[in-house]
Design a protein around this motif. Structure first.
Motif, short mmCIF file in Angstrom:
data_model
loop_
_atom_site.label_atom_id
_atom_site.label_comp_id
_atom_site.label_asym_id
_atom_site.label_seq_id
_atom_site.Cartn_x
_atom_site.Cartn_y
_atom_site.Cartn_z
N MET A 103 -49.95 57.98 94.83
CA MET A 103 -51.30 57.69 93.96
C MET A 103 -51.21 58.97 92.97
O MET A 103 -51.78 58.73 91.79
N MET A 104 -50.63 60.28 93.21
CA MET A 104 -50.59 61.30 92.33
C MET A 104 -49.77 60.62 91.24
O MET A 104 -50.18 61.02 89.89
N ALA A 128 -49.19 67.21 72.78
CA ALA A 128 -48.67 67.77 74.15
C ALA A 128 -49.53 67.85 75.37
O ALA A 128 -50.94 67.58 74.92
N VAL A 129 -48.89 67.50 76.36
CA VAL A 129 -49.76 67.58 77.48
C VAL A 129 -49.27 68.66 78.57
O VAL A 129 -48.10 68.91 78.68
N LYS A 130 -50.58 69.50 79.07
CA LYS A 130 -49.99 70.56 79.78
C LYS A 130 -50.85 70.56 81.19
O LYS A 130 -51.82 70.21 81.13
N PHE A 131 -50.24 71.09 82.06
CA PHE A 131 -50.88 71.31 83.62
C PHE A 131 -50.68 72.81 83.68
O PHE A 131 -49.71 73.35 83.78
N ILE A 132 -51.79 73.08 84.33
CA ILE A 132 -51.66 74.66 85.07
C ILE A 132 -51.20 74.40 86.67
O ILE A 132 -51.64 73.40 87.34
N CYS A 133 -50.21 75.23 86.85
CA CYS A 133 -49.64 75.04 88.14
C CYS A 133 -49.68 76.50 88.99
O CYS A 133 -48.85 77.50 88.65
N PHE A 142 -44.57 69.64 90.96
CA PHE A 142 -43.85 70.48 89.63
C PHE A 142 -42.92 69.18 89.40
O PHE A 142 -42.85 69.00 88.06
N ALA A 143 -42.24 68.36 90.05
CA ALA A 143 -41.17 67.43 89.69
C ALA A 143 -42.08 66.37 88.97
O ALA A 143 -41.29 65.74 88.24
N LEU A 144 -43.06 65.86 89.26
CA LEU A 144 -43.74 64.73 88.87
C LEU A 144 -44.11 65.32 87.54
O LEU A 144 -43.94 64.38 86.56
N LEU A 145 -44.46 66.50 87.08
CA LEU A 145 -44.89 66.81 85.62
C LEU A 145 -43.70 66.78 84.77
O LEU A 145 -43.58 66.26 83.90
N ILE A 150 -44.53 66.77 80.99
CA ILE A 150 -45.61 67.47 80.90
C ILE A 150 -45.47 69.05 81.14
O ILE A 150 -44.84 69.40 82.07
N GLU A 151 -45.78 69.87 80.31
CA GLU A 151 -45.52 71.17 80.37
C GLU A 151 -46.30 72.02 81.51
O GLU A 151 -47.57 71.77 81.68
N MET A 152 -45.50 72.77 82.13
CA MET A 152 -46.41 73.51 83.11
C MET A 152 -46.45 74.88 82.78
O MET A 152 -45.67 75.51 82.28
#
Length: 423
Positions: A103-104, A128-133, A142-145, A150-152
């Motif tokens: 689902m994620m 750019a697409v970024k996610f906060i981790c 993290f592997a999905l990003l 997608i920048e972590m």
């Protein structure tokens, strides 16, 4: 005595003693695996009743034949059981197949191709697409990003949740589209997002109008003590703050019933659920409703879920206590490590002397004890301090676990002594 109080000769003596113990462990032929948080066979046996369900009555409460097509949102009676656990209205809960990770994955891919419910354009066409981790965190997030470029952006995970001040600075960038959170008994530290931190995240102004919190409530009912920690109501907090579409909540029965044959759930705002279903319907006609029915009958109701988790706790809590006790006995006096004592979840997080985690993992592996790679709890597998080690106590027998943690402690001391003598 702590290493700081030892002379070089004393450290060398300790290294010689630990090396001898290490060689003995190598000679014993251990093959132990602490890499993943898998339920033990004893835990899986708790749900063996599923194997004889649903029986000859394969119709749901509404009289619908669960063997046939349809029902994209999943079985209503199962969603009714998990809606209060997720703190989402039952009409805004989707029950899927066996893995919340799927689902994620779908939410990320749908967002990249189509944008989310309130996006101006697909995320994938953004510069750019970024996610906060929050870190340490869950390696599969993290592997999905990383899979989709997608920048972590790392922020520290504190005892009460992510560093809010750091998050507030990062979300000023419109490229920051979301963040991961495991709100209750996080992987691997066991941190719990407090109501106050959750409220700040819910109300926070973000440069991206389509900012999302992926709220992975994987361990909502996985208590290791009699205290049942309640997860913050992120959906209610976001709605009250004027950001109803911000959270997407995930959960599953993977560590409640059968890890590989459970049920996953998504809950969110009505708009988000409609968006998700509109794209999900192109990928599948519906989930495995027979499995939904067997789970609904096996669990019965919310109280049935908690009763089953009490039986899990009876298996797991002594293992976690053993890990902490052995670490304290072997390492406490030397001040070469610190570790968490979680009240729930599936992991103990061990921090060793900076610069030695990779060496500890290497030594453990060569002695027959497989651990999650050093750095796995950080984006791109890079722990900047090379100190964090994730311990997964659930799968081994108590005897195997004790042997593994004893070897791990020996490896921590060897690595610490090697580093001290190299200075």
């Amino acid at each position: 005595m702590t290493f700081a109080a030892l002379s070089r000769d004393q450290i060398q003596t300790l290294l010689d003693e630990q090396t001898a113990a290490y060689r003995a462990a190598q000679a014993s032929g251990l093959t132990l695996d602490l890499t993943r948080g898998k339920p033990s066979p004893e835990q899986l046996d708790l749900s063996n009743g599923l194997l004889s369900l649903p029986g000859p009555d394969f119709k749901d409460a509404a009289g619908v034949d669960t063997r046939n097509y349809g029902g994209l949102t999943g079985l209503a009676e199962l969603r009714e059981i998990f809606a209060p656990i997720m703190q989402v209205p039952v009409g805004q809960v989707v029950a899927g197949d066996n893995a919340s990770l799927a689902m994620m994955h779908d939410n990320l891919v749908f967002a990249l191709f189509h944008g989310v419910a309130d996006s101006e354009q697909p995320w994938g066409v953004e510069e750019a697409v970024k996610f906060i981790c929050p870190v340490p965190g869950y390696d599969r997030h993290f592997a999905l990003l990383e899979e989709y470029g997608i920048e972590m952006l790392s922020v520290d995970l504190l005892d009460d949740g992510p560093d809010v001040d750091a998050v507030r600075e990062l979300v000023k960038d419109p490229a920051v589209k979301g963040m991961w959170l495991v709100p209750t008994y996080s992987n691997p530290t066991g941190s719990i997002v407090s109501e106050a931190v959750a409220a700040e995240l819910a109300a926070m102004e973000t440069a991206a109008p389509d900012f999302r919190i992926f709220w992975d409530n994987a361990y909502a009912v996985h208590h290791l003590t009699e205290q049942q920690t309640k997860t913050a109501d992120i959906l209610g907090l976001c709605a009250a703050s004027g950001h109803p579409n911000r959270p997407v909540i995930f959960a599953s029965t993977s560590k409640i019933t059968f890890a590989g044959s459970g049920v996953c759930f998504l809950g969110s705002s009505a708009d988000n659920v409609a968006w998700y279903l509109s794209h999900l319907g192109k990928r599948t006609i519906g989930p495995d409703k027979v499995n939904h029915l067997r789970h609904a009958r096996h669990l019965g109701d919310v109280d049935g879920v908690h009763a089953l988790m009490d039986r899990h706790r009876a298996v797991l809590a002594p293992k976690f206590r053993a890990v902490v006790d052995i670490l304290q006995t072997r390492l406490g006096e030397h001040a070469v490590a610190s570790w968490t004592e979680p009240k729930g979840g599936y992991f103990v997080s061990l921090d060793v002397i900076d610069g030695t985690a990779s060496r500890v993992i290497q030594l453990a592996g060569e002695a027959g004890v497989a651990m999650t790679p050093a750095g796995a709890a950080f984006p791109y597998g890079n722990d900047p301090r090379d100190r964090n080690i994730r311990i997964a106590p659930s799968y081994p027998s108590p005897e195997e676990l004790a042997a593994a943690i004893d070897v791990l402690a020996t490896c921590v001391l060897i690595a610490a002594a090697e580093q001290a003598l190299a200075q």
